[in-house]
Design an enzyme around this catalytic site. Structure first.
Site, mmCIF file in Angstrom:
data_model
loop_
_atom_site.group_PDB
_atom_site.id
_atom_site.type_symbol
_atom_site.label_atom_id
_atom_site.label_comp_id
_atom_site.label_asym_id
_atom_site.label_seq_id
_atom_site.Cartn_x
_atom_site.Cartn_y
_atom_site.Cartn_z
ATOM 1 N N ASN A 83 0.837 -1.198 0.000
ATOM 2 C CA ASN A 83 0.000 0.000 0.000
ATOM 3 C C ASN A 83 0.870 1.246 0.000
ATOM 4 O O ASN A 83 1.960 1.280 0.562
ATOM 5 C CB ASN A 83 -1.008 -0.003 1.149
ATOM 6 C CG ASN A 83 -0.415 -0.105 2.537
ATOM 7 O OD1 ASN A 83 0.579 -0.789 2.756
ATOM 8 N ND2 ASN A 83 -1.041 0.551 3.485
ATOM 9 N N GLU A 86 0.356 5.403 0.486
ATOM 10 C CA GLU A 86 -0.549 6.485 0.871
ATOM 11 C C GLU A 86 -0.030 7.830 0.381
ATOM 12 O O GLU A 86 1.173 8.028 0.253
ATOM 13 C CB GLU A 86 -0.654 6.572 2.394
ATOM 14 C CG GLU A 86 -1.297 5.384 3.030
ATOM 15 C CD GLU A 86 -1.268 5.456 4.551
ATOM 16 O OE1 GLU A 86 -0.653 6.403 5.118
ATOM 17 O OE2 GLU A 86 -1.844 4.563 5.161
ATOM 18 N N CYS A 104 -4.064 0.543 -2.460
ATOM 19 C CA CYS A 104 -4.021 -0.621 -1.585
ATOM 20 C C CYS A 104 -3.034 -1.652 -2.127
ATOM 21 O O CYS A 104 -2.802 -1.737 -3.333
ATOM 22 C CB CYS A 104 -5.399 -1.263 -1.483
ATOM 23 S SG CYS A 104 -6.638 -0.188 -0.737
ATOM 24 N N GLU A 135 -3.355 -4.883 -2.365
ATOM 25 C CA GLU A 135 -3.983 -5.873 -3.235
ATOM 26 C C GLU A 135 -4.082 -5.356 -4.672
ATOM 27 O O GLU A 135 -3.768 -6.057 -5.631
ATOM 28 C CB GLU A 135 -5.391 -6.222 -2.730
ATOM 29 C CG GLU A 135 -5.424 -6.805 -1.345
ATOM 30 C CD GLU A 135 -5.597 -5.756 -0.239
ATOM 31 O OE1 GLU A 135 -4.938 -4.682 -0.306
ATOM 32 O OE2 GLU A 135 -6.375 -6.022 0.689
ATOM 33 N N CYS A 138 -10.376 -4.090 1.380
ATOM 34 C CA CYS A 138 -11.439 -3.081 1.363
ATOM 35 C C CYS A 138 -12.439 -3.389 0.243
ATOM 36 O O CYS A 138 -12.213 -4.264 -0.597
ATOM 37 C CB CYS A 138 -10.841 -1.689 1.191
ATOM 38 S SG CYS A 138 -10.230 -1.354 -0.484
ATOM 39 N N CYS A 186 -10.959 -3.107 -3.316
ATOM 40 C CA CYS A 186 -10.107 -4.261 -3.657
ATOM 41 C C CYS A 186 -10.949 -5.500 -3.919
ATOM 42 O O CYS A 186 -10.630 -6.306 -4.789
ATOM 43 C CB CYS A 186 -9.099 -4.526 -2.548
ATOM 44 S SG CYS A 186 -7.791 -3.287 -2.470
#
Length: 175
Positions: A85, A87, A97, A99, A130, A133
């Site tokens: 991930n 940010e 993310c 994934e 999430c 994802c």
């Protein structure tokens, strides 16, 4: 009619105003070619795949949350691509993310159908992918096994359909 002047902001020079000659801008440098996925042997079991994802989590960029997540995507040929991930501290909506970075990286690298997605989120005993994802998984890897490792316990093995029952698959678009 002219709009109100803004203090400290100057009007552009006449050559840049609408309807005038434009200034030639240099072309941006081309992007380097994408690297092929790192050749790795396929993980023999869920724990080994979770270890790859945990290694990827060590490269997460998490200035706001301090919540590193890693992922490893394995295709049917055993090739593996990692993701972490990333940010953007000032705007949560622009973060990526783990994934999705792994799935998109696998797609960009030309990997075949995805067999397994390993996710490591050691900082969250109840962590799961999430909603975004889950939708990407349902579309790009609907038949894969999803292996989630959360730290101390054995990895949980599930599927995209179990994570997102009734996922939108595009069939309603009539294409």
């Amino acid at each position: 009619a002219r709009g109100p002047a803004v203090r400290g902001v100057r009007a552009p020079p006449p050559s840049l105003r609408r309807g005038r000659a434009s200034v030639a801008r240099p072309s941006p440098a081309p992007c380097p070619p994408a690297a092929a996925p790192t050749p790795r042997p396929p993980p023999p079991d869920a724990a080994a795949g979770a270890a790859l994802a945990l290694d990827a989590a060590s490269r997460a960029v998490v200035p706001a949350s301090a919540f590193p997540v890693g992922a490893a995507v394995e295709d049917e040929a055993g090739r593996v691509v990692l993701g972490a991930n990333v940010e953007v501290a000032g705007d949560w909506t622009r973060g990526l993310c783990a994934e999705r970075t792994a799935l998109v990286g696998a797609r960009a690298a030309g990997l075949g159908p995805i067999r397994r997605l390993f996710v490591a989120c050691a900082a969250a005993p109840g962590g799961t992918p999430c909603g975004g994802c889950r939708q990407v998984l349902a579309e790009l890897a609907p038949d894969c096994a999803v292996v989630i490792w959360r730290g101390a316990d054995a990895p949980e093995i599930t599927t995209p359909a179990a994570l997102l029952p009734g996922a939108f698959d595009g069939s309603a678009l009539g294409r």
